[in-house]
Design a protein around this motif. Structure first.
Motif, PDB file in Angstrom:
ATOM      1  N   GLN A 385       0.819  -1.207   0.000  1.00  0.00           N
ATOM      2  CA  GLN A 385       0.000   0.000   0.000  1.00  0.00           C
ATOM      3  C   GLN A 385       0.853   1.259   0.000  1.00  0.00           C
ATOM      4  OE1 GLN A 385      -2.809  -0.216   3.235  1.00  0.00           O
ATOM      5  NE2 GLN A 385      -3.791  -2.063   2.440  1.00  0.00           N
ATOM      6  N   VAL A 386       2.020   1.185   0.644  1.00  0.00           N
ATOM      7  CA  VAL A 386       2.946   2.320   0.604  1.00  0.00           C
ATOM      8  C   VAL A 386       3.376   2.583  -0.837  1.00  0.00           C
ATOM      9  CG1 VAL A 386       5.267   3.081   1.248  1.00  0.00           C
ATOM     10  CG2 VAL A 386       3.770   2.061   2.972  1.00  0.00           C
ATOM     11  N   ALA A 387       3.707   1.534  -1.553  1.00  0.00           N
ATOM     12  CA  ALA A 387       4.123   1.686  -2.952  1.00  0.00           C
ATOM     13  C   ALA A 387       3.010   2.316  -3.788  1.00  0.00           C
ATOM     14  CB  ALA A 387       4.511   0.330  -3.530  1.00  0.00           C
ATOM     15  N   GLU A 388       1.759   1.896  -3.538  1.00  0.00           N
ATOM     16  CA  GLU A 388       0.626   2.476  -4.274  1.00  0.00           C
ATOM     17  C   GLU A 388       0.460   3.953  -3.940  1.00  0.00           C
ATOM     18  OE1 GLU A 388      -2.893   0.241  -3.546  1.00  0.00           O
ATOM     19  OE2 GLU A 388      -2.028  -1.660  -4.200  1.00  0.00           O
ATOM     20  N   ALA A 389       0.571   4.288  -2.632  1.00  0.00           N
ATOM     21  CA  ALA A 389       0.382   5.680  -2.216  1.00  0.00           C
ATOM     22  C   ALA A 389       1.442   6.593  -2.814  1.00  0.00           C
ATOM     23  CB  ALA A 389       0.418   5.776  -0.692  1.00  0.00           C
ATOM     24  N   LEU A 390       2.651   6.075  -2.990  1.00  0.00           N
ATOM     25  CA  LEU A 390       3.738   6.897  -3.509  1.00  0.00           C
ATOM     26  C   LEU A 390       3.633   7.140  -5.011  1.00  0.00           C
ATOM     27  CD1 LEU A 390       6.655   5.404  -1.414  1.00  0.00           C
ATOM     28  CD2 LEU A 390       5.779   7.732  -1.305  1.00  0.00           C
ATOM     29  N   GLN A 391       2.661   6.513  -5.654  1.00  0.00           N
ATOM     30  CA  GLN A 391       2.433   6.769  -7.077  1.00  0.00           C
ATOM     31  C   GLN A 391       1.586   8.006  -7.296  1.00  0.00           C
ATOM     32  OE1 GLN A 391       4.120   4.938  -9.289  1.00  0.00           O
ATOM     33  NE2 GLN A 391       4.943   3.914  -7.472  1.00  0.00           N
ATOM     34  N   VAL A 392       0.977   8.508  -6.223  1.00  0.00           N
ATOM     35  CA  VAL A 392       0.103   9.679  -6.348  1.00  0.00           C
ATOM     36  C   VAL A 392       0.954  10.920  -6.548  1.00  0.00           C
ATOM     37  CG1 VAL A 392      -1.668  11.071  -5.213  1.00  0.00           C
ATOM     38  CG2 VAL A 392      -1.600   8.592  -4.870  1.00  0.00           C
ATOM     39  N   ASN A 393       0.694  11.682  -7.592  1.00  0.00           N
ATOM     40  CA  ASN A 393       1.465  12.896  -7.875  1.00  0.00           C
ATOM     41  C   ASN A 393       0.895  14.076  -7.089  1.00  0.00           C
ATOM     42  OD1 ASN A 393       3.174  11.645  -9.767  1.00  0.00           O
ATOM     43  ND2 ASN A 393       1.614  11.837 -11.357  1.00  0.00           N
ATOM     44  N   GLY A 394       1.719  15.080  -6.897  1.00  0.00           N
ATOM     45  CA  GLY A 394       1.239  16.293  -6.240  1.00  0.00           C
ATOM     46  C   GLY A 394       1.635  16.333  -4.783  1.00  0.00           C
ATOM     47  N   GLU A 395       0.851  15.673  -3.929  1.00  0.00           N
ATOM     48  CA  GLU A 395       1.116  15.759  -2.500  1.00  0.00           C
ATOM     49  C   GLU A 395       2.350  14.964  -2.095  1.00  0.00           C
ATOM     50  OE1 GLU A 395      -2.371  16.353   0.499  1.00  0.00           O
ATOM     51  OE2 GLU A 395      -2.849  14.706  -0.835  1.00  0.00           O
ATOM     52  N   VAL A 396       2.497  13.784  -2.620  1.00  0.00           N
ATOM     53  CA  VAL A 396       3.599  12.920  -2.210  1.00  0.00           C
ATOM     54  C   VAL A 396       4.404  12.530  -3.441  1.00  0.00           C
ATOM     55  CG1 VAL A 396       4.252  10.753  -1.119  1.00  0.00           C
ATOM     56  CG2 VAL A 396       2.250  12.011  -0.300  1.00  0.00           C
ATOM     57  N   VAL A 397       5.690  12.779  -3.404  1.00  0.00           N
ATOM     58  CA  VAL A 397       6.569  12.415  -4.510  1.00  0.00           C
ATOM     59  C   VAL A 397       7.743  11.636  -3.940  1.00  0.00           C
ATOM     60  CG1 VAL A 397       8.037  13.222  -6.377  1.00  0.00           C
ATOM     61  CG2 VAL A 397       5.947  14.469  -5.815  1.00  0.00           C
ATOM     62  N   ARG A 398       7.998  10.490  -4.440  1.00  0.00           N
ATOM     63  CA  ARG A 398       9.149   9.702  -3.999  1.00  0.00           C
ATOM     64  C   ARG A 398      10.236   9.768  -5.051  1.00  0.00           C
ATOM     65  NH1 ARG A 398       9.516   3.143  -3.118  1.00  0.00           N
ATOM     66  NH2 ARG A 398      11.658   3.097  -2.379  1.00  0.00           N
ATOM     67  N   ILE A 399      11.398  10.233  -4.657  1.00  0.00           N
ATOM     68  CA  ILE A 399      12.559  10.226  -5.537  1.00  0.00           C
ATOM     69  C   ILE A 399      13.431   9.057  -5.134  1.00  0.00           C
ATOM     70  CG2 ILE A 399      14.610  11.513  -6.268  1.00  0.00           C
ATOM     71  CD1 ILE A 399      13.110  14.058  -5.750  1.00  0.00           C
ATOM     72  N   ASP A 400      13.766   8.223  -6.078  1.00  0.00           N
ATOM     73  CA  ASP A 400      14.522   6.999  -5.766  1.00  0.00           C
ATOM     74  C   ASP A 400      15.802   6.991  -6.593  1.00  0.00           C
ATOM     75  OD1 ASP A 400      13.783   3.438  -5.994  1.00  0.00           O
ATOM     76  OD2 ASP A 400      15.209   4.536  -4.776  1.00  0.00           O
ATOM     77  N   PRO A 401      16.770   7.842  -6.242  1.00  0.00           N
ATOM     78  CA  PRO A 401      17.972   7.976  -7.067  1.00  0.00           C
ATOM     79  C   PRO A 401      18.946   6.820  -6.863  1.00  0.00           C
ATOM     80  CG  PRO A 401      18.159   9.340  -5.129  1.00  0.00           C
ATOM     81  CD  PRO A 401      16.800   8.696  -5.066  1.00  0.00           C
ATOM     82  N   HIS A 402      20.000   6.827  -7.664  1.00  0.00           N
ATOM     83  CA  HIS A 402      21.038   5.806  -7.523  1.00  0.00           C
ATOM     84  C   HIS A 402      21.854   6.076  -6.269  1.00  0.00           C
ATOM     85  CE1 HIS A 402      20.040   4.197 -11.416  1.00  0.00           C
ATOM     86  NE2 HIS A 402      20.145   5.393 -11.943  1.00  0.00           N
ATOM     87  N   SER A 403      22.629   5.109  -5.861  1.00  0.00           N
ATOM     88  CA  SER A 403      23.414   5.248  -4.637  1.00  0.00           C
ATOM     89  C   SER A 403      24.505   6.309  -4.768  1.00  0.00           C
ATOM     90  CB  SER A 403      24.055   3.904  -4.267  1.00  0.00           C
ATOM     91  OG  SER A 403      24.892   3.462  -5.308  1.00  0.00           O
ATOM     92  N   THR A 404      24.803   6.734  -6.001  1.00  0.00           N
ATOM     93  CA  THR A 404      25.832   7.756  -6.186  1.00  0.00           C
ATOM     94  C   THR A 404      25.250   9.166  -6.127  1.00  0.00           C
ATOM     95  OG1 THR A 404      25.519   7.582  -8.582  1.00  0.00           O
ATOM     96  CG2 THR A 404      27.262   6.240  -7.597  1.00  0.00           C
ATOM     97  N   ARG A 405      24.024   9.271  -5.755  1.00  0.00           N
ATOM     98  CA  ARG A 405      23.364  10.574  -5.747  1.00  0.00           C
ATOM     99  C   ARG A 405      24.071  11.542  -4.794  1.00  0.00           C
ATOM    100  NH1 ARG A 405      20.016  11.423  -1.141  1.00  0.00           N
ATOM    101  NH2 ARG A 405      19.784   9.554   0.124  1.00  0.00           N
ATOM    102  N   GLU A 406      23.918  12.843  -5.043  1.00  0.00           N
ATOM    103  CA  GLU A 406      24.375  13.838  -4.096  1.00  0.00           C
ATOM    104  C   GLU A 406      23.435  13.816  -2.892  1.00  0.00           C
ATOM    105  OE1 GLU A 406      24.524  17.632  -5.889  1.00  0.00           O
ATOM    106  OE2 GLU A 406      25.926  17.058  -7.465  1.00  0.00           O
ATOM    107  N   PRO A 407      23.950  13.970  -1.688  1.00  0.00           N
ATOM    108  CA  PRO A 407      23.089  13.913  -0.519  1.00  0.00           C
ATOM    109  C   PRO A 407      22.115  15.078  -0.446  1.00  0.00           C
ATOM    110  CG  PRO A 407      25.307  14.605   0.099  1.00  0.00           C
ATOM    111  CD  PRO A 407      25.369  14.158  -1.320  1.00  0.00           C
TER     112      PRO A 407
END
Length: 613
Positions: A385-407
């Motif tokens: 259900q968390v995965a489904e909720a994170l698909q909603v645009n606008g209020e909640v946005v999940r960014i899932d970058p690579h491990s080399t991302r800038e902090p």
């Protein structure tokens, strides 16, 4: 055993205090390895937030893994319990010994055992006192007027909570963000004042931190304006909340509090907000200072993170709420008093159930709204259900970058804080800082508070928004990290550094006090503090922000739990962004906080309090 404990200390697995206690117990107890080990682990457990060490859970299990990866296993249960019972430094409940072993295999440092027993005794005694309204018709009329109902709900639980507070000396109200806890309290305080003799009631509002006290003050003042009651009742309501420490009276340089059982608070009604943040020791001191005939009303969210110090008092009080039915007498009385359907009562031997009310309807998060749906899914531990909720645009946005991302996304932080460092008015600066906040799960690491704060400051300097080399630049937010009772500043208070025109541009740090006023403090006078562009989720409790950015670390950590995620998510009023590597969020949703304690068993009737020495 001592050599192994010293090795753990050198590896950072236990603290100096843990090792010192182990050495003391080893010397006093005759050098029994099992007892020395238990003392070290019990001290370590309290530092991690547990009230005790549950021998049953740890017996026969690996303890720590040292740097050479050689495992060490705790003794089996029978051997360990036997050695503890033989030791002269381990007592039975009621005995004055450094360690206390109860009949259920829990080992306590004596002061934590005593606090747990004292608090349980007091809460159970209050929970059993029932004060039926002197004028039932007046009470019912006031309840109907003050609580007109919630459209779409079968039962108005806010009204029911007010009924509990009217009948019982102890009322515990738990609900998530936006469920109207403070609105309920404002109305139930008006209800109490409207009853026969109510206008003489002495009331107080308290919270564990200055920030939480200021928010409670603001909420009560706002709710007061909408109360359908007379001006006399408005004037009789408490004006402002204070911190629990200030309420109890702390004298600089003196141990203990001014108010205690021998010098109780001159109060008839005490409301404590953000009760989930109150640890066992402080709650014990608070309840001990309250007269037996006073009403105690606790507000909080049982699903949030527990206190930083030992104990999870609100969680223990609410442990079986919603699972155990009210007594038949309570259900019948509340139905008659409120006119609401509270369900059928059950057995009269239900512990503290009659005193706990769960608020269910959120006014902040509409049904189906992304933040509310995500919070509910995290709270339930439903990864899907968390995965489904994170698909909603606008209020909640999940960014899932690579491990080399800038902090730190520098451009985002610059745009978010640009106006703050340009603002010269303290009132607007403090209000603006509450619009956006970066929350971190940990202090250390590239996504931790220390790294994020440094990166934000660097980004602002590179953008030309911060000039000069001084650390006391305009717009710098700072968080107090140690209480200063003389200044009235407390751990977690936030201030903004601004030049003071009345002092020839001298930098001052402005704080909003619990009473709502602003106070400038010279940087030289500040107690220990740190930059607060980002803060830990723990420190964010008691606060709300329009927009929240949550930074999770690159690797899994035991502190990543669903309670931490739930607390972070529910700090956001309008939007939430989560930056998390793949799998880390799911791991956190699947992990729950467990705090070892005997308080829930005592309060819910599965065991009786022991005699207190």
């Amino acid at each position: 055993m001592l050599s192994r404990i010293e090795s753990w200390r050198e590896d950072g697995l236990v603290t100096d205090i843990d090792a010192r206690l182990a050495r003391l117990i080893d010397r006093l107890g005759g050098g029994i390895p099992e007892v020395t080990l238990a003392a070290c682990l019990t001290s370590h457990a309290t530092d991690a937030g547990h009230v005790c060490l549950d021998i049953r859970r740890h017996a026969g299990a690996p303890v720590f893994t040292s740097q050479d990866d050689s495992p060490f296993t705790a003794p089996d249960l029978e051997t360990w319990i036997g050695r503890l019972r033989e030791s002269p430094v381990v007592g039975k409940p009621g005995e004055w010994r450094p360690l206390v072993l109860d009949g259920r295999g829990r080992l306590y440092l004596h002061r934590y055992w005593k606090d747990e027993q004292v608090l349980a005794h007091d809460l159970i005694a209050r929970s059993r006192v029932v004060d039926e309204p002197e004028d039932g018709d007046r009470a019912r009329e006031a309840l109907s007027r003050l609580f007109p109902g919630v459209q779409g709900e079968n039962t108005d639980w806010q009204k029911v909570a007010a009924g509990v507070a009217l009948r019982n000396r102890l009322c515990v109200i738990s609900g998530g963000p936006g469920t109207g806890k403070t609105t309920t309290v404002a109305r139930l305080l008006a209800l109490l004042l409207e009853q026969p003799g109510g206008k003489t009631l002495r009331m107080a509002l308290a919270a564990p931190t200055g920030k939480a006290a200021a928010r409670l003050t603001e909420s009560i003042r706002s709710a007061r304006e909408a109360l359908p009651t007379g001006a006399e009742i408005h004037r009789a309501l408490p004006e402002a909340a204070v911190t629990i420490h200030r309420l109890l009276g702390v004298s600089a340089g003196r141990p203990g509090f001014r108010h205690h059982a021998g010098n109780p608070l001159a109060l008839d009604v005490l409301v404590v907000d953000e009760a989930s943040m109150v640890d066992l020791s402080l709650m014990t001191r608070l309840v001990d200072a309250l007269r037996e005939d006073a009403r105690l009303i606790l507000l909080g969210d049982r699903d949030q993170l527990a206190s930083v110090e030992a104990g999870s008092v609100l969680g223990d009080i609410c442990a079986r709420a919603g699972e155990v039915a009210w007594s038949a007498r309570q259900a019948e009385s509340l139905t008659r008093l409120t006119g609401e359907d509270v369900g059928e009562g059950g057995s009269d031997t239900n512990g503290i159930a009659d005193n706990v009310v769960l608020l269910r309807h959120s006014y902040r998060f509409a049904a189906g709204g992304a933040i509310g749906v995500l919070a509910a899914a995290v709270n339930a531990g439903r990864v899907d259900q968390v995965a489904e909720a994170l698909q909603v645009n606008g209020e909640v946005v999940r960014i899932d970058p690579h491990s080399t991302r800038e902090p730190v996304p520098s451009s985002q932080y610059v745009s978010s804080f640009r106006d703050l460092v340009a603002e010269g008015d303290p009132e607007r600066a403090l209000a603006g800082f509450d619009e956006f906040r970066v929350l971190c799960a940990l202090r250390a690491g590239p996504a931790g508070v220390v790294a994020v704060n440094a990166a934000v400051e660097t980004a602002l300097r590179q953008a030309g928004l911060v000039r000069g080399a001084s650390e006391w630049y305009q717009g710098r937010p700072v968080m107090i990290t140690r209480n200063d009772y003389a200044l009235g500043l407390f751990n977690g208070d936030i201030g903004i550094c601004l030049p003071d025109s009345e002092r020839d541009g001298e930098p001052m740090v402005w704080f909003r006090m619990a009473e709502g006023d602003l106070r400038p403090v010279s940087p030289a006078r500040l107690p220990p503090h740190e930059t607060a562009w980002a803060m830990t989720v723990h420190k964010s409790q008691g606060s709300e922000f329009d927009h929240v950015l949550l930074e999770l670390p690159e690797t899994d950590h035991r502190l990543l739990t669903r309670e931490l995620l739930y607390t972070a998510i529910t700090r956001a009023r309008r939007s939430l962004e989560i930056r998390s590597p793949a799998g880390i969020l799911d791991a956190a949703v699947s992990r729950r906080i467990h705090r070892e304690s005997g308080l829930a068993e005592l309060l819910w009737g599965t065991s009786e309090p022991d005699p207190v020495s």
